[in-house]
Enzyme design. Structure first.
Site, PDB file in Angstrom:
ATOM      1  N   LYS A  21       0.684  -1.205  -0.043  1.00 34.30           N
ATOM      2  CA  LYS A  21       0.074   0.158  -0.070  1.00 34.30           C
ATOM      3  C   LYS A  21       0.832   1.419  -0.013  1.00 34.30           C
ATOM      4  CE  LYS A  21      -3.878  -2.100   0.711  1.00 34.30           C
ATOM      5  NZ  LYS A  21      -3.960  -3.671   0.830  1.00 34.30           N
TER       6      LYS A  21
HETATM    7  C1  LIG Z   1      -4.222  -4.809   0.451  1.00 36.69           C
HETATM    8  C2  LIG Z   1      -3.444  -6.119   0.302  1.00 36.69           C
HETATM    9  C3  LIG Z   1      -3.686  -7.029  -0.649  1.00 36.69           C
HETATM   10  C4  LIG Z   1      -4.730  -6.987  -1.380  1.00 36.69           C
HETATM   11  O1  LIG Z   1      -4.843  -5.929  -2.638  1.00 36.69           O
HETATM   12  P1  LIG Z   1      -6.054  -5.391  -3.361  1.00 36.69           P
HETATM   13  O2  LIG Z   1      -5.530  -4.212  -4.259  1.00 36.69           O
HETATM   14  O3  LIG Z   1      -6.946  -5.130  -2.234  1.00 36.69           O
HETATM   15  O4  LIG Z   1      -6.303  -6.610  -4.077  1.00 36.69           O
HETATM   16  C5  LIG Z   1      -2.709  -8.155  -0.640  1.00 36.69           C
HETATM   17  N1  LIG Z   1      -1.665  -8.188   0.110  1.00 36.69           N
HETATM   18  C6  LIG Z   1      -1.494  -7.356   0.930  1.00 36.69           C
HETATM   19  C7  LIG Z   1      -0.314  -7.631   1.934  1.00 36.69           C
HETATM   20  C8  LIG Z   1      -2.123  -6.240   1.144  1.00 36.69           C
HETATM   21  O5  LIG Z   1      -1.813  -5.240   2.105  1.00 36.69           O
END
Ligand SMILES: *Cc1c(COP(=O)(O)O)cnc(C)c1O
Length: 499
Positions: free
Chosen positions: A111
């Site tokens: 993120k």
């Molecule tokens: C948010 C997240 C995901 C999923 O990603 P999306 O864009 O919501 O599909 C997978 N792994 C981790 C560690 C995340 O923080």
């Protein structure tokens, strides 16, 4: 060529900077680019660029109302020494696959890739559009978005941020990271419900006219840092192009060769960015969408039926414990042939009946994708096997992608070089990761002892994000019922009716 952003549910259309400011369209739809710009640079040229240069090349094609100076300011402010690797997103080869490490930012999950730049994009967009209200970011998190968004927005002038997370739905480390967040403009509350409850309630607040009017009169306006914001999607396209460029640069592939991309998926944001990279012209064969046992998406790709009416299961990959994958709406819109009325009808069915079923014609539009899921046991076995073979340690989200990819490769015999999005540092989920590698080593240990154990097993230094929370004081203790979430926001803004 100007790219504009159009709602998936009506003919509403805005500029890139307006789309970033609004987050969600007023009709409840998501903004999509009116066309996907082409990646017309030579792939060998892209291979010689730094992450920042590549980010400018890709993002400037989408955010066409930002000036070069504005966009470079955003990129250089975001992708700097906050990242503990000068490559920003290094690619590691292990057991024949390429792990794209997206966790070298401040909160050690992917993120950070988008949320370190979003505050810059948003404050720049506000300036461009003459917005003088204070921006209040409302965020629902399944664990990682909340912390990464707060780290990005903490003490950014002209902004405040409120984060809601499911009380029993995040890991110990994730919760510690959030409740110790510094910054006078940050507010964190645990909710008594799951992620979907949090996300739905936040969406409701965005669409609540009375609430919006009330905060508007006091000089505030809401915006979103969730992955529905186009300002998160666009920066995520960059690292898929970068992964390809690194493969060319290191001689693993030749410019023009096809690759597969496997993404551990929750809200469908990260994999959608990979799809946009393919639509731009990046040579991608299959997009493998990996789910944990909350496998709505795997079922959808198999049957064409999206059905959220099922038990919500808490797993060791909590950031993927999601039954309503918001960004799928953008793909649905595209495969209707960009017909917003039809897309809106599907989304209405989803909220009123909990399901919808697409047509055979629409299913043809899904041929670039392949869905799959892995159980906890398969996830843990894959993490252990990779470790035993190579010494490389992956987290439990990456583990889902790893397990789904390995099964896909065995079943299909597809030998296409494959990039696996590695979405979190194993340190963030140390307990599950150590347990996956060795039951004995995990048994009876405290969370911080597990971190020590992981350091010994992996030989990877402990990231500052972990060291910090060993001693950081708890600053946020609010726990709330779902229906009281607006009160939490009003109180934080000093607008509460109650004393
Ligand atoms: C948010 C997240 C995901 C999923 O990603 P999306 O864009 O919501 O599909 C997978 N792994 C981790 C560690 C995340 O923080």
């Amino acid at each position: 060529m100007e790219i504009r952003y159009k709602s998936t549910r009506s003919d509403l259309e805005v500029t890139a900077s307006e789309a970033i400011l609004q987050g969600l369209s007023k009709d409840g739809g998501l903004f999509v680019p009116t066309q996907i710009p082409a990646l017309d640079e030579d792939l060998n040229t892209l291979a010689s660029m730094s992450y920042q240069e590549l980010a400018y090349t890709v993002m400037s094609k989408f955010l066409t109302d930002f000036t070069e100076e504005e966009l470079k300011y955003c990129i250089n402010g975001a992708y700097d020494s906050k990242f503990d690797s000068p490559l920003i997103a290094p690619l590691k080869k292990a057991d024949g696959a390429y792990y794209l490490e997206l966790f070298h930012g401040t909160t050690i999950a992917f993120k950070d890739m988008a949320l370190s730049i979003l505050p810059y994009l948003m404050t720049t967009a506000a300036r461009k559009n003459g917005v003088d209200q204070e921006i209040v970011i409302l965020t629902a998190t399944s664990g990682d978005t909340g912390k990464a968004a707060m780290a990005g927005f903490a003490d950014v002038p002209g902004t405040r941020i409120v984060v809601f997370y499911p009380k029993d739905g995040v890991s110990y480390i994730q919760e510690r990271q959030m409740v110790t967040q510094r910054g006078e403009n940050t507010c964190v509350a645990a909710i008594l419900g799951n992620f979907d409850d949090a996300q739905s309630a936040v969406k409701k607040m965005f669409g609540d006219p009375a609430l919006n009017e009330k905060i508007g009169e006091a000089g505030f306006r809401f915006s979103s840092a969730n992955s529905i914001n186009i300002g998160r999607l666009v920066p995520q396209i960059v690292y898929y192009v970068y992964a390809y460029a690194q493969l060319v640069k290191s001689g693993e592939i030749k410019a023009g060769d096809l690759i597969n991309i496997t993404v551990p998926t929750g809200n469908f944001g990260n994999i959608l960015a990979a799809y946009y990279a393919k639509l731009m012209g990046l040579p991608v064969k299959k997009l493998i969408c990996a789910s944990n046992v909350n496998k709505v998406l795997a079922d959808f790709f198999e049957t064409g039926e999206y059905d959220r009416k099922r038990e919500f299961i808490l797993t060791s990959s909590p950031s993927m414990d999601i039954l309503i994958s918001s960004n799928l709406e953008r793909l649905i819109y595209r495969i209707t042939g960009n017909e917003s009325a039809r897309c809106a009808a599907f989304m209405k069915d989803l909220s009123s009946k909990g399901e919808y079923c697409i047509t055979d014609k629409m299913r043809e539009g899904l041929k670039d994708f392949r869905g799959g899921f892995a159980t906890e046991e398969e996830n843990f076995a894959g993490i252990r096997e990779l470790y035993e073979k190579t010494g490389y340690v992956i987290d439990t989200h990456t583990g889902i992608a790893n397990a789904v990819y390995r099964r896909y490769a065995a079943e299909t015999g597809d030998k296409t070089p494959t990039v696996i999005a590695s979405t979190a540092s194993p340190y963030k989920f140390a307990g599950s990761v150590v347990g996956a590698i060795s039951h004995e080593k995990a048994e009876g240990k405290s969370d911080f002892e597990l971190i020590d154990e992981l350091r010994a097993l992996s030989g990877v230094p402990e990231p500052p994000a972990i060291t910090d929370i060993r001693t950081a004081p708890v600053r946020h203790e609010t726990v709330t019922e779902i229906e009281n979430m607006p009160d939490v926001v009003l109180k934080f803004l000093g607008l509460s009716d109650r004393a």
